[in-house]
Design an enzyme around this catalytic site. Structure first.
Site, PDB file in Angstrom:
ATOM      1  N   LYS A 101      32.210 107.963 -44.110  1.00 14.53           N
ATOM      2  CA  LYS A 101      32.307 108.884 -42.972  1.00 14.53           C
ATOM      3  C   LYS A 101      33.759 109.258 -42.763  1.00 14.53           C
ATOM      4  O   LYS A 101      34.662 108.521 -43.160  1.00 14.53           O
ATOM      5  CB  LYS A 101      31.786 108.207 -41.695  1.00 14.53           C
ATOM      6  CG  LYS A 101      31.342 109.188 -40.630  1.00 14.53           C
ATOM      7  CD  LYS A 101      29.934 109.664 -40.902  1.00 14.53           C
ATOM      8  CE  LYS A 101      29.354 110.529 -39.843  1.00 14.53           C
ATOM      9  NZ  LYS A 101      27.902 110.634 -40.011  1.00 14.53           N
ATOM     10  N   ASP A 141      29.260 116.946 -39.785  1.00 15.22           N
ATOM     11  CA  ASP A 141      28.752 116.046 -38.753  1.00 15.22           C
ATOM     12  C   ASP A 141      29.019 116.761 -37.420  1.00 15.22           C
ATOM     13  O   ASP A 141      29.157 117.987 -37.410  1.00 15.22           O
ATOM     14  CB  ASP A 141      29.449 114.668 -38.860  1.00 15.22           C
ATOM     15  CG  ASP A 141      28.725 113.591 -38.058  1.00 15.22           C
ATOM     16  OD1 ASP A 141      27.645 113.167 -38.474  1.00 15.22           O
ATOM     17  OD2 ASP A 141      29.230 113.164 -36.996  1.00 15.22           O
ATOM     18  N   GLY A 210      20.567 117.124 -26.108  1.00 14.22           N
ATOM     19  CA  GLY A 210      21.480 117.609 -27.148  1.00 14.22           C
ATOM     20  C   GLY A 210      20.915 118.857 -27.789  1.00 14.22           C
ATOM     21  O   GLY A 210      19.780 118.859 -28.267  1.00 14.22           O
ATOM     22  N   GLY A 212      22.686 120.871 -30.179  1.00 12.72           N
ATOM     23  CA  GLY A 212      23.506 121.311 -31.310  1.00 12.72           C
ATOM     24  C   GLY A 212      22.561 121.704 -32.437  1.00 12.72           C
ATOM     25  O   GLY A 212      21.394 122.034 -32.203  1.00 12.72           O
ATOM     26  N   ASN A 213      23.047 121.630 -33.656  1.00 10.55           N
ATOM     27  CA  ASN A 213      22.250 122.048 -34.807  1.00 10.55           C
ATOM     28  C   ASN A 213      20.923 121.291 -34.876  1.00 10.55           C
ATOM     29  O   ASN A 213      19.843 121.896 -34.978  1.00 10.55           O
ATOM     30  CB  ASN A 213      23.085 121.852 -36.076  1.00 10.55           C
ATOM     31  CG  ASN A 213      22.299 122.150 -37.329  1.00 10.55           C
ATOM     32  OD1 ASN A 213      21.656 123.188 -37.429  1.00 10.55           O
ATOM     33  ND2 ASN A 213      22.307 121.236 -38.270  1.00 10.55           N
ATOM     34  N   ALA A 214      20.973 119.958 -34.793  1.00 10.27           N
ATOM     35  CA  ALA A 214      19.747 119.161 -34.948  1.00 10.27           C
ATOM     36  C   ALA A 214      18.785 119.378 -33.779  1.00 10.27           C
ATOM     37  O   ALA A 214      17.591 119.625 -33.978  1.00 10.27           O
ATOM     38  CB  ALA A 214      20.108 117.684 -35.086  1.00 10.27           C
ATOM     39  N   GLY A 215      19.299 119.300 -32.546  1.00 10.61           N
ATOM     40  CA  GLY A 215      18.438 119.431 -31.370  1.00 10.61           C
ATOM     41  C   GLY A 215      17.778 120.805 -31.286  1.00 10.61           C
ATOM     42  O   GLY A 215      16.580 120.912 -30.970  1.00 10.61           O
TER      43      GLY A 215
HETATM   44  N1  GLU Z   1      26.479 113.809 -40.876  1.00 15.60           N
HETATM   45  C1  GLU Z   1      25.130 113.683 -41.311  1.00 15.60           C
HETATM   46  C2  GLU Z   1      24.624 112.277 -41.037  1.00 15.60           C
HETATM   47  O1  GLU Z   1      25.113 111.580 -40.177  1.00 15.60           O
HETATM   48  C3  GLU Z   1      24.919 114.157 -42.745  1.00 15.60           C
HETATM   49  C4  GLU Z   1      25.714 113.442 -43.794  1.00 15.60           C
HETATM   50  C5  GLU Z   1      25.615 114.068 -45.179  1.00 15.60           C
HETATM   51  O2  GLU Z   1      24.914 115.032 -45.359  1.00 15.60           O
HETATM   52  O3  GLU Z   1      26.286 113.528 -46.067  1.00 15.60           O
HETATM   53  O4  GLU Z   1      23.668 111.836 -41.624  1.00 15.60           O
END
Ligand code: GLU
Length: 407
Positions: A101, A141, A210, A212-215
């Site tokens: 990360k 992220d 939330g 954002g993209n996911a929500g």
């Molecule tokens: N940031 C995303 C996660 O927490 C995706 C990570 C990725 O695609 O490498 O899973």
């Protein structure tokens, strides 16, 4: 603090799986943890230094993989926890990666586009020493975008002197991105919910914290499939509507007013209040530590889906489990994102690109398989779903560590 929470989850799971000593030892420490300064020339001519990080946590199963977060709250401790969770997540969804990360301590909304580009290229110039298509592969992220991935991929390619799309995922389609990647996190979570509702009896009222993209994509997928999204929130506040939101209208409001609580006729509320609404499914799609021992008892939803990383603390986990809640943990529920990142990387390596429905079908197959593998462990060992997912992942990490660990 977040890393401590991650370690507590690991300790809990270790009671249910036999690991060799090498795995236990390796999982205590990151392979590499790197903090660096990124000097950026600002538009007003001054120089400002930002703090950047990259952590490669564990590479037993392959190159390390995981996103880069831009947020004012980013610390090395948080990045370390997130890199640890990526290690577990990649093993749960069974893709050949370890976990990593990265992050920058910054509020990206306060920068101009040119400043953001200089900052992102600056991150890659420093992280260049530790990333690479077969070493460590970043991705988006919180508050990072396809555009940022594009700048970083370009910077890396300039430094290498060759085109290197495989160094980063979540790129725009024009630069080797994959169809389906932009909404893959939500789609993976949606496939989990579809499996879960066949096993656990639960109604259709959904609350999403939330946007954002996911929500937002989760709201689209669920409301398009007969679920009723009755409350949503973003960092500015929450909105409640008894009869359920119209998704297209909600997106128009969010785009125009930049906040969901501008939706006409909704009842405004705080993010904290939103968590406690009477509903059937609660989707957590914001940040860490939102359900704690203080509010866990007040959660009324029967099913909780963690699209964010680490939204429930270990103490809250125990309370929710005791109260009979069914929680689909982050390391499974949001693994669709990294799974399609893996598909993107495979396509980059072979230089041949798949159709959107091919990507989604492959994602669906993996999500269903690993959801059920987790669910079976949950039943057999009588443990919560998070511990079950850990047991599944740790077994896989242990196998790889055993097969190669000789130092
Ligand atoms: N940031 C995303 C996660 O927490 C995706 C990570 C990725 O695609 O490498 O899973």
């Amino acid at each position: 603090m977040v890393f401590e929470n991650a370690q507590k989850q690991l300790e809990k799971a270790k009671k249910h799986v036999k690991l060799v000593q090498e795995t236990e030892e390796m999982l205590k420490y990151p392979v590499e943890a790197f903090t660096f300064s990124i000097p950026v020339r600002m538009d007003n001519g001054s120089l400002k230094v930002f703090e950047g990080h990259r952590v490669r946590y564990n590479d037993a199963r392959g190159p390390t993989k995981g996103g880069i977060r831009y947020h004012p709250g980013v610390t090395l401790d948080e990045v370390k926890a997130l890199a640890f969770w990526m290690t577990i997540k990649c093993a749960v969804i069974n893709i050949p990666y370890g976990g990593g990360k990265g992050g920058i301590t910054v509020d990206p909304h306060k920068l101009s586009k040119a400043e953001l580009e200089r900052l992102s290229r600056g991150w890659m110039r420093k992280a260049y020493r530790i990333v690479g298509p077969d070493r460590d592969i970043p991705a988006p992220d919180v508050y990072t975008t396809g555009q940022i991935m594009a700048w970083m991929m370009d910077e890396y390619s300039i430094l290498r002197g060759e085109y290197c799309p495989g160094v980063i995922t979540g790129k725009p389609l024009s630069l080797g991105g994959s169809l389906g990647r932009s909404y893959a996190t939500a789609l993976g979570g949606y496939y989990c919910v579809k499996e879960a509702v066949q096993k656990i009896e639960v109604g259709k009222k959904v609350v999403i914290q939330g946007f954002g993209n996911a929500g937002a994509h989760m709201a689209r997928l669920l409301s398009g499939d007969g679920f009723k999204v009755i409350a949503v929130s973003d960092s500015k506040g929450g909105a409640y509507l008894e009869e359920g939101f119209d998704y297209d209208k909600l997106m128009q409001v969010k785009e125009k007013d930049k906040r969901v609580d501008a939706y006409p006729g909704c009842k405004k509320m705080s993010n904290e209040e939103l968590l406690e609404i009477g509903c059937d499914i609660l989707v957590l799609a914001a940040l860490e530590n939102v359900v704690t021992k203080e509010n866990a008892d007040k959660i009324k939803a029967k099913m909780i889906v963690e699209l964010a990383n680490g939204p429930v603390t270990p103490e809250a986990d125990d309370i929710l489990h005791k109260n009979g809640k069914f929680l689909i943990p982050d390391i499974l529920a949001n693994s669709g994102g990294v799974c399609v990142s893996y598909f993107e990387w495979v396509q980059n390596k072979q230089g041949y690109y798949w159709k959107e429905d091919e990507v989604n079908a492959k994602l669906e197959e993996k999500m269903i398989k690993e959801f059920n593998a987790t669910f079976d462990i949950h039943n057999e060992k009588k443990v919560d779903m998070r511990t079950a997912a850990y047991v599944l992942a740790l077994g896989r990490i242990d196998e790889a560590t055993k097969d190669k660990a000789l130092y």
